[in-house]
Design a protein around this motif. Structure first.
Motif, PDB file in Angstrom:
ATOM      1  N   GLN A 150       1.639   6.913  -6.697  1.00 10.20           N
ATOM      2  CA  GLN A 150       0.299   7.399  -6.799  1.00 10.20           C
ATOM      3  C   GLN A 150      -0.224   6.455  -8.100  1.00 10.20           C
ATOM      4  OE1 GLN A 150       0.683  11.749  -8.195  1.00 10.20           O
ATOM      5  NE2 GLN A 150       1.075  12.271  -5.977  1.00 10.20           N
TER       6      GLN A 150
ATOM      7  N   ARG B 216      -3.332   4.030  -8.302  1.00  9.07           N
ATOM      8  CA  ARG B 216      -4.625   3.936  -7.770  1.00  9.07           C
ATOM      9  C   ARG B 216      -5.335   2.667  -8.625  1.00  9.07           C
ATOM     10  NH1 ARG B 216      -2.569   7.263  -5.336  1.00  9.07           N
ATOM     11  NH2 ARG B 216      -3.035   9.084  -4.505  1.00  9.07           N
TER      12      ARG B 216
ATOM     13  N   GLU C 280       0.815   3.986  -2.975  1.00  8.99           N
ATOM     14  CA  GLU C 280       0.594   5.261  -2.670  1.00  8.99           C
ATOM     15  C   GLU C 280       1.817   6.230  -3.136  1.00  8.99           C
ATOM     16  OE1 GLU C 280      -2.066   6.890  -1.692  1.00  8.99           O
ATOM     17  OE2 GLU C 280      -3.433   5.140  -2.103  1.00  8.99           O
TER      18      GLU C 280
ATOM     19  N   SER D  96       0.858  -1.167  -0.017  1.00  5.30           N
ATOM     20  CA  SER D  96      -0.066  -0.161   0.023  1.00  5.30           C
ATOM     21  C   SER D  96       0.933   1.184   0.136  1.00  5.30           C
ATOM     22  CB  SER D  96      -0.943   0.144   1.233  1.00  5.30           C
ATOM     23  OG  SER D  96      -1.849  -1.185   0.940  1.00  5.30           O
ATOM     24  N   CYS D  97       1.832   1.295   0.811  1.00  2.46           N
ATOM     25  CA  CYS D  97       2.578   2.410   0.913  1.00  2.46           C
ATOM     26  C   CYS D  97       3.406   2.749  -0.718  1.00  2.46           C
ATOM     27  CB  CYS D  97       3.725   2.172   2.222  1.00  2.46           C
ATOM     28  SG  CYS D  97       3.084   2.326   3.700  1.00  2.46           S
TER      29      CYS D  97
END
Length: 91
Positions: free
Chosen positions: A52, A54, A49, A45-46
């Motif tokens: 960027q 999605r 993110e 997840s990190c």
């Protein structure tokens, strides 16, 4: 075990009451597996993110299979895919 998962992902340090929850359900190996799975998911997840990326991002159209390997899993050059994604994000 939501308190255990939440503590690992949000607070990093797991309080004693949440720490004891997995051992009530799992042996030591399974408790380590659980912690490793939660940590790995958090890391992914990190990573996503930070770039960027999605889940609703547009994806390139699939090319028709002309290799004659229909039904087999496609081989992918992961590094090229990551480089392509990074170029897209930062160009």
């Amino acid at each position: 075990m939501p308190a255990y998962t939440d503590a690992m992902t949000h607070d990093v340090q797991v309080p004693p009451d949440a720490f004891d929850a997995p051992s009530a359900h799992f042996d030591a190996k399974r408790a380590v597996d659980l912690a490793a799975t939660i940590a790995a998911h958090s890391t992914v997840s990190c990573f996503l993110e930070a770039l960027q990326i999605r889940s609703d991002d547009a994806r390139p159209a699939r090319r028709p299979d002309t290799s004659g390997s229909a039904g087999k899993a496609p081989e992918r050059d992961l590094a090229a895919g990551v480089r392509s994604g990074i170029r897209t994000q930062f160009d």
